[in-house]
Write a protein that holds these residues in place. Sequence first.
Motif, PDB file in Angstrom:
ATOM      1  N   ARG A  43       8.068   3.060  -0.885  1.00 54.99           N
ATOM      2  CA  ARG A  43       8.413   4.319  -0.245  1.00 54.99           C
ATOM      3  C   ARG A  43       9.829   4.233   0.313  1.00 54.99           C
ATOM      4  O   ARG A  43      10.211   3.215   0.873  1.00 54.99           O
ATOM      5  N   ALA A  44      10.567   5.309   0.139  1.00 53.60           N
ATOM      6  CA  ALA A  44      11.906   5.420   0.733  1.00 53.60           C
ATOM      7  C   ALA A  44      11.827   6.466   1.837  1.00 53.60           C
ATOM      8  O   ALA A  44      11.277   7.557   1.639  1.00 53.60           O
ATOM      9  N   LEU A  45      12.368   6.128   3.006  1.00 60.74           N
ATOM     10  CA  LEU A  45      12.343   7.016   4.172  1.00 60.74           C
ATOM     11  C   LEU A  45      13.767   7.279   4.636  1.00 60.74           C
ATOM     12  O   LEU A  45      14.570   6.344   4.722  1.00 60.74           O
ATOM     13  N   LEU A  46      14.052   8.517   4.965  1.00 62.93           N
ATOM     14  CA  LEU A  46      15.373   8.845   5.513  1.00 62.93           C
ATOM     15  C   LEU A  46      15.408   8.521   6.995  1.00 62.93           C
ATOM     16  O   LEU A  46      14.430   8.740   7.711  1.00 62.93           O
TER      17      LEU A  46
ATOM     18  N   HIS B 143      18.750   4.997   5.470  1.00 64.23           N
ATOM     19  CA  HIS B 143      17.436   5.052   4.825  1.00 64.23           C
ATOM     20  C   HIS B 143      16.791   3.672   4.904  1.00 64.23           C
ATOM     21  O   HIS B 143      17.463   2.671   5.156  1.00 64.23           O
ATOM     22  N   GLN B 144      15.476   3.667   4.697  1.00 59.74           N
ATOM     23  CA  GLN B 144      14.734   2.415   4.630  1.00 59.74           C
ATOM     24  C   GLN B 144      13.837   2.486   3.405  1.00 59.74           C
ATOM     25  O   GLN B 144      13.230   3.518   3.134  1.00 59.74           O
ATOM     26  N   ILE B 145      13.773   1.378   2.673  1.00 63.50           N
ATOM     27  CA  ILE B 145      12.909   1.274   1.506  1.00 63.50           C
ATOM     28  C   ILE B 145      11.919   0.153   1.799  1.00 63.50           C
ATOM     29  O   ILE B 145      12.311  -0.920   2.249  1.00 63.50           O
ATOM     30  N   ALA B 146      10.627   0.421   1.565  1.00 64.05           N
ATOM     31  CA  ALA B 146       9.593  -0.567   1.873  1.00 64.05           C
ATOM     32  C   ALA B 146       8.557  -0.628   0.759  1.00 64.05           C
ATOM     33  O   ALA B 146       8.288   0.366   0.086  1.00 64.05           O
ATOM     34  N   ILE B 147       7.976  -1.815   0.591  1.00 64.96           N
ATOM     35  CA  ILE B 147       6.867  -1.993  -0.348  1.00 64.96           C
ATOM     36  C   ILE B 147       5.608  -1.473   0.325  1.00 64.96           C
ATOM     37  O   ILE B 147       5.307  -1.828   1.469  1.00 64.96           O
TER      38      ILE B 147
ATOM     39  N   GLU C 272       1.657 -18.791  -8.676  1.00 60.22           N
ATOM     40  CA  GLU C 272       1.784 -17.790  -7.617  1.00 60.22           C
ATOM     41  C   GLU C 272       2.585 -16.603  -8.141  1.00 60.22           C
ATOM     42  O   GLU C 272       3.473 -16.768  -8.981  1.00 60.22           O
ATOM     43  N   ILE C 273       2.268 -15.428  -7.608  1.00 58.65           N
ATOM     44  CA  ILE C 273       3.012 -14.212  -7.931  1.00 58.65           C
ATOM     45  C   ILE C 273       3.620 -13.704  -6.628  1.00 58.65           C
ATOM     46  O   ILE C 273       2.919 -13.575  -5.621  1.00 58.65           O
ATOM     47  N   GLU C 274       4.923 -13.414  -6.663  1.00 57.66           N
ATOM     48  CA  GLU C 274       5.625 -12.973  -5.463  1.00 57.66           C
ATOM     49  C   GLU C 274       6.497 -11.773  -5.806  1.00 57.66           C
ATOM     50  O   GLU C 274       7.132 -11.752  -6.858  1.00 57.66           O
ATOM     51  N   VAL C 275       6.517 -10.774  -4.940  1.00 52.91           N
ATOM     52  CA  VAL C 275       7.404  -9.622  -5.120  1.00 52.91           C
ATOM     53  C   VAL C 275       8.250  -9.465  -3.868  1.00 52.91           C
ATOM     54  O   VAL C 275       7.878  -9.914  -2.786  1.00 52.91           O
ATOM     55  N   GLY C 276       9.388  -8.826  -4.021  1.00 48.76           N
ATOM     56  CA  GLY C 276      10.245  -8.588  -2.879  1.00 48.76           C
ATOM     57  C   GLY C 276      11.321  -7.575  -3.209  1.00 48.76           C
ATOM     58  O   GLY C 276      11.627  -7.331  -4.382  1.00 48.76           O
ATOM     59  N   LEU C 277      11.863  -6.978  -2.177  1.00 49.80           N
ATOM     60  CA  LEU C 277      12.995  -6.076  -2.324  1.00 49.80           C
ATOM     61  C   LEU C 277      14.257  -6.879  -2.093  1.00 49.80           C
ATOM     62  O   LEU C 277      14.326  -7.690  -1.181  1.00 49.80           O
ATOM     63  N   GLY C 278      15.226  -6.702  -2.935  1.00 49.22           N
ATOM     64  CA  GLY C 278      16.473  -7.442  -2.810  1.00 49.22           C
ATOM     65  C   GLY C 278      16.706  -8.278  -4.041  1.00 49.22           C
ATOM     66  O   GLY C 278      16.015  -8.164  -5.046  1.00 49.22           O
ATOM     67  N   GLY C 279      17.664  -9.169  -3.942  1.00 51.87           N
ATOM     68  CA  GLY C 279      18.123  -9.930  -5.093  1.00 51.87           C
ATOM     69  C   GLY C 279      17.177 -10.943  -5.679  1.00 51.87           C
ATOM     70  O   GLY C 279      17.045 -11.037  -6.872  1.00 51.87           O
ATOM     71  N   GLY C 280      16.477 -11.727  -4.885  1.00 55.78           N
ATOM     72  CA  GLY C 280      15.676 -12.768  -5.495  1.00 55.78           C
ATOM     73  C   GLY C 280      14.502 -13.194  -4.662  1.00 55.78           C
ATOM     74  O   GLY C 280      14.225 -14.361  -4.547  1.00 55.78           O
ATOM     75  N   GLY C 281      13.841 -12.260  -4.038  1.00 57.88           N
ATOM     76  CA  GLY C 281      12.676 -12.632  -3.250  1.00 57.88           C
ATOM     77  C   GLY C 281      13.096 -13.411  -2.029  1.00 57.88           C
ATOM     78  O   GLY C 281      13.934 -12.976  -1.260  1.00 57.88           O
ATOM     79  N   SER C 282      12.514 -14.593  -1.847  1.00 55.38           N
ATOM     80  CA  SER C 282      12.765 -15.342  -0.632  1.00 55.38           C
ATOM     81  C   SER C 282      14.062 -16.148  -0.675  1.00 55.38           C
ATOM     82  O   SER C 282      14.400 -16.802   0.288  1.00 55.38           O
ATOM     83  N   ALA C 283      14.781 -16.093  -1.774  1.00 53.17           N
ATOM     84  CA  ALA C 283      16.041 -16.832  -1.850  1.00 53.17           C
ATOM     85  C   ALA C 283      17.062 -16.206  -0.908  1.00 53.17           C
ATOM     86  O   ALA C 283      17.182 -15.001  -0.828  1.00 53.17           O
TER      87      ALA C 283
ATOM     88  N   ALA D 110       9.932  -7.402   2.350  1.00 48.78           N
ATOM     89  CA  ALA D 110       9.034  -6.249   2.453  1.00 48.78           C
ATOM     90  C   ALA D 110       9.784  -4.933   2.615  1.00 48.78           C
ATOM     91  O   ALA D 110       9.276  -3.885   2.233  1.00 48.78           O
ATOM     92  N   SER D 111      10.992  -4.982   3.178  1.00 48.71           N
ATOM     93  CA  SER D 111      11.741  -3.740   3.375  1.00 48.71           C
ATOM     94  C   SER D 111      13.242  -4.005   3.432  1.00 48.71           C
ATOM     95  O   SER D 111      13.677  -5.124   3.664  1.00 48.71           O
ATOM     96  N   LEU D 112      13.994  -2.940   3.188  1.00 48.51           N
ATOM     97  CA  LEU D 112      15.456  -2.957   3.272  1.00 48.51           C
ATOM     98  C   LEU D 112      15.913  -1.746   4.070  1.00 48.51           C
ATOM     99  O   LEU D 112      15.321  -0.671   3.954  1.00 48.51           O
ATOM    100  N   GLN D 113      16.967  -1.909   4.830  1.00 47.92           N
ATOM    101  CA  GLN D 113      17.563  -0.786   5.556  1.00 47.92           C
ATOM    102  C   GLN D 113      19.032  -0.679   5.208  1.00 47.92           C
ATOM    103  O   GLN D 113      19.697  -1.688   4.997  1.00 47.92           O
ATOM    104  N   ALA D 114      19.508   0.559   5.161  1.00 50.92           N
ATOM    105  CA  ALA D 114      20.946   0.803   4.984  1.00 50.92           C
ATOM    106  C   ALA D 114      21.424   1.564   6.215  1.00 50.92           C
ATOM    107  O   ALA D 114      20.803   2.537   6.637  1.00 50.92           O
ATOM    108  N   LEU D 115      22.522   1.087   6.779  1.00 51.27           N
ATOM    109  CA  LEU D 115      23.085   1.708   7.977  1.00 51.27           C
ATOM    110  C   LEU D 115      24.347   2.480   7.639  1.00 51.27           C
ATOM    111  O   LEU D 115      25.086   2.120   6.730  1.00 51.27           O
TER     112      LEU D 115
END
Length: 185
Positions: free
Chosen positions: A92-95, A64-68, A157-168, A52-57
Motif C-alpha cells: 500500500r502507498a499512502l500520501l 508518501h509511505q510505501i508498506a508491505i 528461507e524466503i524473504e521479501v523487502g522494500l528497497g535494494g536488497g532486503g536486509s543488506a 517493511a516500509s519506505l518513506q519519502a520526505l
Amino acid sequence: MLVASPARALEDDGSNPLLNIFRYGGTTKPPEAPPNPDDAYCPPVDVAEGGASLQALAGGAVRHQIAIAQVSRECSTGPGGTVVVKVGVQGRALLGPGGAPGRYDAPVTVTVKHGSTVIARRSRRAAVTIPAGAASATFAIVEEGLTVPASAAADFEIEVGLGGGGSAKPARRTRKPAAVAAPAE
C-alpha cells in the motif's frame, strides 16, 4: 488364582491380526502410502529487517509511505528434486502531508536463501498510482520461477523487502587517504 497384569498400550506395529481386522478391515496392516511428490517444503515468507516500509520526505514532511501489507508463497516440486517457488507481495502507498496524487514506484526485492547463501534474488519496481481525491492505493507483484536446488530443497528461507536488497545495508563510501609524502633527508 489368576492375577491381572497391568494394561499395556496397544502398539500399531501391524503384528496383531485381530486388531488389524478392526483397524484396517483385514488381518494385515496395509503398506504405508508413499509421500506425495507434489508436497514440497514451503517455508513462511519473512519480511526483511528494515524492509517493511519506505518513506519519502519533502521539505521535512512525509511525502508518501510505501508498506508491505500481505505476502504469500507457493512451492512445487521441480525436476531432479528441486523446488520451484512463487512469491506474491501486496502493498500500500499512502500520501503524507507533503505528498500529492500521482504515480509512485515500490522497489520490491524477493530473496531465497539457504543459510547465509543467496540462492535467488529478484528485484522489481511495482508501479502504484494514487488518484486525485484519494489518500492511498494498493499494488501487487508475483515473482515466479525461483528455483531451489535439490541440496537445499528441505531447508531454505524466503524473504521479501522494500528497497535494494532486503536486509543488506548500503555500502558506505570511504575516502582514500591522501598520499603521505616521504620525509625529506
